[in-house]
Motif scaffolding. Sequence first.
Motif, PDB file in Angstrom:
ATOM      1  N   ARG A 185      -1.915  -5.516  -6.377  1.00 29.35           N
ATOM      2  CA  ARG A 185      -2.514  -6.178  -5.219  1.00 29.35           C
ATOM      3  C   ARG A 185      -1.687  -5.962  -3.964  1.00 29.35           C
ATOM      4  O   ARG A 185      -2.226  -5.758  -2.880  1.00 29.35           O
ATOM      5  N   HIS A 186      -0.378  -6.020  -4.141  1.00 23.81           N
ATOM      6  CA  HIS A 186       0.491  -5.828  -2.976  1.00 23.81           C
ATOM      7  C   HIS A 186       0.477  -4.377  -2.518  1.00 23.81           C
ATOM      8  O   HIS A 186       0.464  -4.091  -1.321  1.00 23.81           O
ATOM      9  N   LEU A 187       0.453  -3.468  -3.485  1.00 23.67           N
ATOM     10  CA  LEU A 187       0.365  -2.052  -3.133  1.00 23.67           C
ATOM     11  C   LEU A 187      -0.925  -1.775  -2.363  1.00 23.67           C
ATOM     12  O   LEU A 187      -0.926  -1.043  -1.372  1.00 23.67           O
ATOM     13  N   ASN A 188      -2.012  -2.373  -2.849  1.00 19.90           N
ATOM     14  CA  ASN A 188      -3.300  -2.213  -2.173  1.00 19.90           C
ATOM     15  C   ASN A 188      -3.226  -2.671  -0.717  1.00 19.90           C
ATOM     16  O   ASN A 188      -3.742  -2.017   0.181  1.00 19.90           O
ATOM     17  N   ILE A 189      -2.597  -3.810  -0.528  1.00 21.27           N
ATOM     18  CA  ILE A 189      -2.453  -4.339   0.834  1.00 21.27           C
ATOM     19  C   ILE A 189      -1.604  -3.379   1.673  1.00 21.27           C
ATOM     20  O   ILE A 189      -1.948  -3.036   2.803  1.00 21.27           O
ATOM     21  N   TYR A 190      -0.523  -2.925   1.061  1.00 17.23           N
ATOM     22  CA  TYR A 190       0.385  -2.043   1.799  1.00 17.23           C
ATOM     23  C   TYR A 190      -0.320  -0.747   2.227  1.00 17.23           C
ATOM     24  O   TYR A 190      -0.261  -0.356   3.392  1.00 17.23           O
ATOM     25  N   PHE A 191      -0.993  -0.108   1.280  1.00 16.78           N
ATOM     26  CA  PHE A 191      -1.684   1.147   1.601  1.00 16.78           C
ATOM     27  C   PHE A 191      -2.766   0.915   2.659  1.00 16.78           C
ATOM     28  O   PHE A 191      -2.949   1.709   3.581  1.00 16.78           O
ATOM     29  N   ASN A 192      -3.472  -0.184   2.490  1.00 21.95           N
ATOM     30  CA  ASN A 192      -4.513  -0.525   3.467  1.00 21.95           C
ATOM     31  C   ASN A 192      -3.922  -0.619   4.867  1.00 21.95           C
ATOM     32  O   ASN A 192      -4.457  -0.054   5.830  1.00 21.95           O
ATOM     33  N   GLN A 193      -2.789  -1.282   4.961  1.00 19.29           N
ATOM     34  CA  GLN A 193      -2.204  -1.468   6.292  1.00 19.29           C
ATOM     35  C   GLN A 193      -1.685  -0.161   6.876  1.00 19.29           C
ATOM     36  O   GLN A 193      -1.756   0.053   8.082  1.00 19.29           O
ATOM     37  N   GLN A 194      -1.185   0.705   5.988  1.00 22.37           N
ATOM     38  CA  GLN A 194      -0.698   1.989   6.502  1.00 22.37           C
ATOM     39  C   GLN A 194      -1.846   2.819   7.072  1.00 22.37           C
ATOM     40  O   GLN A 194      -1.725   3.450   8.121  1.00 22.37           O
ATOM     41  N   ILE A 195      -2.976   2.814   6.364  1.00 17.26           N
ATOM     42  CA  ILE A 195      -4.145   3.553   6.873  1.00 17.26           C
ATOM     43  C   ILE A 195      -4.594   2.966   8.206  1.00 17.26           C
ATOM     44  O   ILE A 195      -4.888   3.692   9.161  1.00 17.26           O
ATOM     45  N   ASN A 196      -4.624   1.645   8.273  1.00 12.68           N
ATOM     46  CA  ASN A 196      -5.058   1.025   9.520  1.00 12.68           C
ATOM     47  C   ASN A 196      -4.099   1.324  10.679  1.00 12.68           C
ATOM     48  O   ASN A 196      -4.542   1.545  11.809  1.00 12.68           O
ATOM     49  N   ARG A 197      -2.818   1.371  10.357  1.00  8.95           N
ATOM     50  CA  ARG A 197      -1.853   1.686  11.424  1.00  8.95           C
ATOM     51  C   ARG A 197      -2.078   3.101  11.948  1.00  8.95           C
ATOM     52  O   ARG A 197      -2.110   3.333  13.152  1.00  8.95           O
ATOM     53  N   LEU A 198      -2.260   4.031  11.010  1.00  9.57           N
ATOM     54  CA  LEU A 198      -2.495   5.417  11.426  1.00  9.57           C
ATOM     55  C   LEU A 198      -3.806   5.526  12.195  1.00  9.57           C
ATOM     56  O   LEU A 198      -3.889   6.188  13.235  1.00  9.57           O
TER      57      LEU A 198
END
Lengths: 350, 448
Positions: A45-58
């Motif tokens: 779940r945390h990895l999912n959040i992390y990856f999601n945020q990285q995509i959004n930042r980019l």
Amino acid sequence: MAANYWESTQRRHWQFTKDELAAMRQRLEDEDPGLVQSFPLPPLRHLNIYFNQQINRLGKRLGVRQQAMATAQVYAKRFYTKVEIRRTNPYLLLTTAMYLACKMEECPQHIRLITQEARLLWPTEFHNQDTSKVGECEFFLISEMNSHLIIHQPYRTLTALQADFQLNPEEVSLAWCVINDHYMTDLPLLYPPHIIALTAILFALVSRPPNASSQGSANAAAAAASSGLSAATAALAQAQARSAMNAGGGGGGGGGSMPGTPSLTPQSSSAGGYGGSDMSSIAAMDVKKAPEQRMGKVQRFAGWLADSNIDVTAMVDCTQELISFYECHEAYNDKNTREQVNRFMKARNL
Amino acid sequence: MSRSRQPTRAEVSYQPRSYPADRGTGPLGYTSKVRVQDRYKVIGFISSGTYGRVYKAHGKQGQTGEFAIKKFKPDKEGEQINYTGISQSAVREMALCSELSHQNVIKLIEIILEDKCIYMVFEYAEHDLLQIIHHHTQQPRHPIPPATIKSIMFQLLNGCQYLHTNWVLHRDLKPANIMVTSSGEVKIGDLGLARLFQKPLHSLFSGDKVVVTIWYRAPELLLGSRHYTPAIDMWAVGCIFAELLSLRPIFKGEEAKMDSKKTVPFQRNQMQKIVDIMGLPTKERWPLLTTMPEYSHLSSLQPPLSAAHHHHHHQHQHHYQAQRQASGGSHLEKWYYNTINQNAGGAGPAPGAASLQSLGAEGYKLLTGLLEYDPEKRLSAAAALQHPFFSTGDKVSANCFEGIKTEYPHRRVSQDDNDIRTSSLPGTKRSGLPDDSLVQPRKRMKEN
């Protein structure tokens, strides 16, 4: 078919049960237990959040539309059901997912620009990547997705239904945020886009109008959602009971799995169930009666659900997933997650 | 390809092994799980275009039938050392073909990504409309049998309806892109320019500045429309119908090339060809005409000659006055009847063969419905399928070759280049300006 969810590769190949998803992930870990043991990862779940945020930042750096970011999110999720995370440089994969999603959503970005932005965003993690790595990773990504690149998103259903449910701008934007948030979960791999959209609408309807940032972070939606949880549950229960009565031994609330009865596809927003005159009388109500009006909308929504072939059971599950996601989100620690991801990358020279 | 790799220091703690999935994002390069040469035996080269080349192949692993393998060159000229990213048109074609499934749309078998190239494997079709039309222009010139035309049109429209109900615009319909199998099934091919049109993020105009081969380009596109619709495909279908009847492109204009600033010029010559037969469009018949960006250019066009299809004068004794008419009315009806009547006598169809005259008035009505100036009034694929043209006269066959004796020549397959993996050609990025180089090996014969 391209724009028909019911015939789509998404429904046929990329919608899983929770058990299937768990089994796929287990298989990946079992391929190399040593690798898994050497590099513990944060909870999924945390990895999912992390990856999601990285995509959004980019995506924000590039000024990319929400739809393309959402498609990139789904690409990354699909990819990691096929490939063990520890064998990849996630930053490269996420960058590639964005690059491909932009082409697919008809807002192409130059590979050089995306690579450059990724390098600025993740100077250490992305330092030895270049355009040819992104191009190569694109082959990998497309290959793992079997060239199934068209993604049906819940945003379209929301837009199509907002008039039918007389959603006001706050409700629409709250529902929109819930949809944004669901990309931090497994839900895009579990349920059809219209189930997600309807769940998001329900969240919006049962929530108190958020006083805080209307930017609608997960937290705003979370607070709103848990406050209205009992109302949501009640509405769904009511819908389930009524549809069971209506069905009279038929397939009940299992509409989602019946391809022959696409009562609600993203492009058909006209599914009936209530009279137009009722809706206009709602619209004419005094704005000061807002709470009453909101409950009226919830009732109406529940009635509409009961009269449709919507898989209410799926919505119930979807609701619970979202609630538990919002709870879990509180415990999320960005720094820890990043460190754990970067540890295996560094150790494995990815 | 070897998958062994040097274990890094951190891996020494456990048994190093090869990773079947370690392709692409790790230190090791991407390798395909499936290799083209293991799966297919290439038996010849079919054609080349800006996107790459097409080969004919047989399955090596028990796959039945024949295949056409479309090999995309990477999105850059010359020999590839590095990956440079897949072109948007290849991405579109891969994505759309993976979703589509209809008997009148060419079927995708699989996609193989190998060695920096994309191989799209399609079912093989022995013929295409360009080749069939060309066969009938061979001496003695003889019309395509009416039942064949009717079947082709029905199947073509059926494929279009499928694409359009699924929000796919083909954008490049022309005879060379309409395949026909040896059992007479029509298959729409080459979706390299196709796009979804349901709520696009940008106006469809913003992506590729120009679409559709000029002869088949709808008037609203020629007049600079930015928000075009499935109606552009229907205009092309109308042009193809006319070409099946007369064996010549109905509006054979010359393309004005883009200038150095990459601005799209007004296609005066093409628009004039349309006006020569259809007359000048009017705002009475096409209310939004005056809102077209290039509307002002219309006034510079000549009203039609009263002899609409002067290039037929060899076969005709009619001597129309080559005089410009002020009225600007349509000559399509005259064009149609001259066309279907022209082979009625003399070197017409073989004895006993049906004449195009059997297509009758309904044929004209369908043609005029498809070649309607106003895109909003133009027949949709669904409406065209309901047209009396298909419900009157001869029954429509699902096999367009039913009852005809003509043996169409098989697709030419050359042996010059049988190495699908190594062949290199100066592939360039598809610029959004498709041209007839796509059918180079079977280039349209010079007419007259």
